[in-house]
Design a protein around this motif. Sequence first.
Motif, PDB file in Angstrom:
ATOM      1  N   ASP A  46      37.078  68.302 -11.924  1.00  0.00           N
ATOM      2  CA  ASP A  46      38.422  67.978 -11.243  1.00  0.00           C
ATOM      3  C   ASP A  46      38.265  66.714 -10.348  1.00  0.00           C
ATOM      4  OD1 ASP A  46      39.885  69.858 -12.524  1.00  0.00           O
ATOM      5  OD2 ASP A  46      39.494  71.317 -10.953  1.00  0.00           O
ATOM      6  N   GLN A  47      37.262  66.594  -9.573  1.00  0.00           N
ATOM      7  CA  GLN A  47      36.815  65.456  -8.845  1.00  0.00           C
ATOM      8  C   GLN A  47      36.839  63.998  -9.772  1.00  0.00           C
ATOM      9  OE1 GLN A  47      33.743  66.948  -6.559  1.00  0.00           O
ATOM     10  NE2 GLN A  47      34.918  67.364  -5.049  1.00  0.00           N
ATOM     11  N   ARG A  49      37.990  63.506 -12.491  1.00  0.00           N
ATOM     12  CA  ARG A  49      39.605  63.115 -12.979  1.00  0.00           C
ATOM     13  C   ARG A  49      40.300  62.495 -11.804  1.00  0.00           C
ATOM     14  NH1 ARG A  49      38.782  68.116 -15.175  1.00  0.00           N
ATOM     15  NH2 ARG A  49      38.693  68.272 -17.490  1.00  0.00           N
TER      16      ARG A  49
END
Length: 96
Positions: A46-47, A49
């Motif tokens: 997620d980071q 992204r």
Amino acid sequence: MLVTVAEGLISYEDVAAHLREERSADALDAPELIDASGATTDLTPDQVRMIVDRLMALKKSQPFGITAVVATNDVFYGMIRMLGILSELQGGPVVE
């Protein structure tokens, strides 16, 4: 050409700070070699992204130079590959 050495644990905030520094120095368009052979990371997918989203936003105001990353840690390498692929799929900066 920028040459950056990354050592120790590299976090999301480290990457965000690096991008802020490059932008402040008006150096986003310079080719960059990042030697992360002495680094590890705790970046999550997620980071990664979120970093790609930031790159895409920055690219709207300034061109980017190609970035080459040397990584020997498997997790670091995997996260950088993910970043490079996601950026490429969106027409973003080249990160290899």
